[in-house]
Write a protein that holds these residues in place. Structure first.
Motif, PDB file in Angstrom:
ATOM      1  N   ARG A 101       0.814  -1.211   0.000  1.00 28.48           N
ATOM      2  CA  ARG A 101       0.000   0.000   0.000  1.00 28.48           C
ATOM      3  C   ARG A 101       0.847   1.261   0.000  1.00 28.48           C
ATOM      4  O   ARG A 101       0.367   2.344  -0.322  1.00 28.48           O
ATOM      5  N   ARG A 102       2.131   1.130   0.396  1.00 28.61           N
ATOM      6  CA  ARG A 102       2.993   2.304   0.327  1.00 28.61           C
ATOM      7  C   ARG A 102       3.399   2.608  -1.110  1.00 28.61           C
ATOM      8  O   ARG A 102       3.823   3.708  -1.416  1.00 28.61           O
ATOM      9  N   GLY A 105      -1.243   3.674  -4.131  1.00 24.90           N
ATOM     10  CA  GLY A 105      -2.161   4.516  -3.365  1.00 24.90           C
ATOM     11  C   GLY A 105      -3.585   4.333  -3.816  1.00 24.90           C
ATOM     12  O   GLY A 105      -3.855   3.751  -4.861  1.00 24.90           O
ATOM     13  N   GLY A 125       0.978  10.288   5.631  1.00 22.84           N
ATOM     14  CA  GLY A 125       1.731   9.261   4.898  1.00 22.84           C
ATOM     15  C   GLY A 125       3.239   9.433   5.028  1.00 22.84           C
ATOM     16  O   GLY A 125       3.939   8.493   5.421  1.00 22.84           O
ATOM     17  N   ASN A 129       6.338   7.031   6.727  1.00 19.29           N
ATOM     18  CA  ASN A 129       7.579   6.620   6.080  1.00 19.29           C
ATOM     19  C   ASN A 129       8.813   7.226   6.741  1.00 19.29           C
ATOM     20  O   ASN A 129       9.911   7.155   6.186  1.00 19.29           O
ATOM     21  N   ARG A 177      -3.140  13.762  -0.609  1.00 20.57           N
ATOM     22  CA  ARG A 177      -2.632  12.886   0.443  1.00 20.57           C
ATOM     23  C   ARG A 177      -2.016  11.625  -0.172  1.00 20.57           C
ATOM     24  O   ARG A 177      -1.007  11.120   0.300  1.00 20.57           O
ATOM     25  N   THR A 178      -2.668  11.141  -1.243  1.00 28.00           N
ATOM     26  CA  THR A 178      -2.167   9.931  -1.892  1.00 28.00           C
ATOM     27  C   THR A 178      -0.834  10.191  -2.598  1.00 28.00           C
ATOM     28  O   THR A 178       0.091   9.386  -2.499  1.00 28.00           O
ATOM     29  N   VAL A 181       2.869  10.523  -0.691  1.00 25.64           N
ATOM     30  CA  VAL A 181       3.775   9.408  -0.396  1.00 25.64           C
ATOM     31  C   VAL A 181       4.462   8.901  -1.668  1.00 25.64           C
ATOM     32  O   VAL A 181       5.152   7.881  -1.645  1.00 25.64           O
TER      33      VAL A 181
ATOM     34  N   SER B 182      -6.416   5.324   6.321  1.00 26.73           N
ATOM     35  CA  SER B 182      -5.116   5.158   6.971  1.00 26.73           C
ATOM     36  C   SER B 182      -4.369   3.955   6.395  1.00 26.73           C
ATOM     37  O   SER B 182      -3.186   4.052   6.052  1.00 26.73           O
ATOM     38  N   LEU B 185      -2.754   4.403   3.032  1.00 22.87           N
ATOM     39  CA  LEU B 185      -1.521   5.197   3.010  1.00 22.87           C
ATOM     40  C   LEU B 185      -0.337   4.402   3.533  1.00 22.87           C
ATOM     41  O   LEU B 185       0.759   4.927   3.704  1.00 22.87           O
TER      42      LEU B 185
END
Lengths: 278, 293
Positions: A101-102, A105, A125, A129, A177-178, A181, B182, B185
């Motif tokens: 998922r990192r 997105g 995010g 990390n 937000r997506t 990261v 959450s 991400l």
């Protein structure tokens, strides 16, 4: 419009390597004993927008949620077949869903900002990390908001609650937000279904801009949207088993958007895109 | 006055059985409201009338007279005892209960162990406080003698199921799309719980927990036989007998002496004030952490 998109695609594929981002073969998804989708084989290519269309209950979202293993959160969900992400089996034994998922997105149907400030939503995010430095976070927040075409509207109130934004702004915040990261792929699950036409237009513009850096997969109920924004389109439909009345999603056809909307190979696709069914 | 707009359209209210039923039901509800408010007001009034005169700095600090006949103030040891016992009980029950609720709602995912724990917590909510006291008496007090820790144990057992159930209800109210946001991400479950779910549920969790604490602070039965009756301040929870406001009310109100009865009224008012303060804190914290729209 579709013509220029299609030309752009031809240029893109010559400049980037041809290896697809995702290779899905014979994917079936089960919820408990119930098979929701069967035998889906699709390749997702780099720097393209791929759209999934089809009637409700055809499994578009279910397939999309396999790409970042969001279905893992649903008790009893399980997949058969394989999804290779850049050559790695996504459902391999030592693959961590959190790591997946990192890199991949997701933007959801309903805007879902966290009940925090605009700033903290974007920084969430990067903080996961391990980005701790204030100046670095400030940079990321500004860059992501600019990229998502939201900066000018919120630059004076990034510390205000994200819940105070309008629906369209919230969805752009979720996109910001997506991309904060720096994922490889962005999955979008009907990102405009809760938005008005103006907000939808902005998100669609945004997708075209993001295409140069990301590969995008979008699920949409809106056929015009699929025709407008995507390079390739997959059409899903529902098969009803006459004996058990079980409904299972199947992939009917997957081709360039231009072909899908002008000269589809399958009759069912033609009926759907011309509005005769669904 | 006419409701005729000149077009022959009539929107005026017509007398009907619905109007009458509406009025009758409104009256019934008013009576019910009074039935609730009047006893409450009466309790507060009686407490203030008989107890307010007792309250003074000396009443809050002085030792309890060893000879019950003597008139005059002194509930200091009981106030210290109540605060100590309740605080130790809360320190044991709150973390355990909140962590248990997080397990039930975030981790167990409908598993067999989770269902068993939830069922046991529900059963435990129904155990009378005197039975909890008896349990602590048999397992703890017989071995370690009467002291404040025994009381704290009993109160913790009483608080625990309430804390688990209220916290779990609050966690359930946190929408799943926040957990998905959450997770999408790249957050691990622990991070999602700590930075997204708990903050969103915090106001409800805090007020639920403080109400459980306030309820426990007034418990009498388990305190009576596991804590004992001290007349001077004892701050050591593990040694020697202690006392609490509720136990002192019980003991003093039964005595035929005027002085003792006045001390019981004073203790009763103090206990109510204490519960009121805790509830007030719950309100303030809830408002403070409530999601700002």
């Amino acid at each position: 419009m579709t013509d220029t998109l299609h030309d752009g695609l031809a240029d893109d594929s010559s400049s980037t390597d041809d290896a697809p981002v995702f290779v899905t073969s014979d994917l079936s998804v089960y919820y408990g004993a119930y098979r929701a989708v069967r035998n889906v084989s699709i390749d997702i290519r780099q720097n393209e927008i791929t759209s999934f269309i089809g009637p409700s209950g055809c499994g578009k979202t279910t397939v999309l949620r396999c790409f970042n293993r969001m279905n893992d959160l649903i008790v009893g969900a399980r997949v058969d077949g394989s999804i290779l992400y850049r050559g790695i089996d996504l459902y391999g034994a030592d693959v961590s869903a959190v790591e997946v998922r990192r890199h991949i997105g997701m933007v959801f149907q309903k805007p879902n900002p966290l009940p925090k400030s605009i700033y903290d939503n974007i920084a969430f995010g990067p903080r996961i990390n391990g980005v701790r430095k204030r100046s670095e976070l400030d940079d990321i927040v500004e860059r992501s908001l600019v990229r998502a075409a939201l900066w000018d509207e919120v630059k004076d109130r990034v510390k205000a609650s994200a819940l105070g934004l309008s629906g369209g702004q919230q969805q752009r915040l979720c996109i910001a937000r997506t991309i904060a990261v720096e994922p490889d792929v962005i999955l979008m699950d009907e990102p405009c279904s809760a938005l008005d036409p103006i907000a939808t237009g902005r998100i669609e513009e945004l997708m075209q801009e993001l295409k140069s850096d990301y590969s995008i997969v979008i699920v949409t109920h809106n056929m015009q949207q699929a025709a407008r924004v995507s390079d390739r389109t997959a059409f899903f439909t529902v098969e009803v088993n006459p004996e058990s009345d079980r409904r299972t999603g199947v992939l009917v056809e997957f081709d360039s958007t231009k072909k899908m909307f002008s000269n589809p190979a399958d009759e069912r696709t033609e009926n759907y895109v011309t509005g005769r069914f669904g | 006055m006419t409701v005729d707009g000149g077009s022959g359209l009539d929107l005026s209210q017509r007398p009907s059985s619905r109007t009458r039923t509406d009025r009758a039901m409104t009256a019934v509800m008013l009576v019910c409201l009074l039935a609730v408010v009047v006893p409450l007001a009466a309790v507060v009034y009686t407490l203030l009338k008989n107890g307010a005169g007792q309250l003074s700095a000396e009443f809050f600090t002085a030792d309890i007279p060893t000879i019950s006949r003597i008139e005059g103030p002194g509930m200091g040891p009981a106030i210290v005892g109540t605060l100590l016992i309740t605080a130790v009980a809360a320190a044991m029950a709150l973390p355990l209960g909140i962590l248990g609720a997080i397990y039930l709602n975030e981790s167990s995912a409908g598993g067999r162990l989770g269902r068993l724990i939830r069922f046991m917590a529900t059963v435990m909510t129904g155990v009378p406080s005197v039975v909890m006291g008896l349990f602590v008496y048999v397992t703890y007090t017989l071995r370690f003698k009467q002291n404040a820790f025994g009381g704290a144990l009993a109160l913790a057992f009483l608080m625990l199921p309430v804390v688990i159930r209220t916290t779990e209800e609050m966690l359930k109210l946190v929408p799943d799309n926040l957990r998905e946001a959450s997770a999408a991400l790249g957050a691990r479950r622990s991070r999602t719980v700590l930075t997204v779910v708990l903050p969103a549920a915090l106001p409800g969790v805090v007020s639920g927990c403080l109400l459980a604490v306030a309820r426990a602070a007034g418990e009498t039965a388990p305190i009576l036989f596991v804590v004992g009756a001290a007349t001077s301040v004892n701050t050591n929870v593990f040694r020697e007998v202690n006392t609490a406001l509720s136990a002192q009310i019980f003991a003093n109100a039964q005595l035929p002496f005027e002085g003792a009865q006045q001390r019981a009224w004073g203790a009763a008012l103090t206990l109510v004030l204490l519960a009121f303060v805790i509830t007030l804190i719950a309100r303030v914290v809830t408002a403070r952490f409530a999601l700002k729209r």
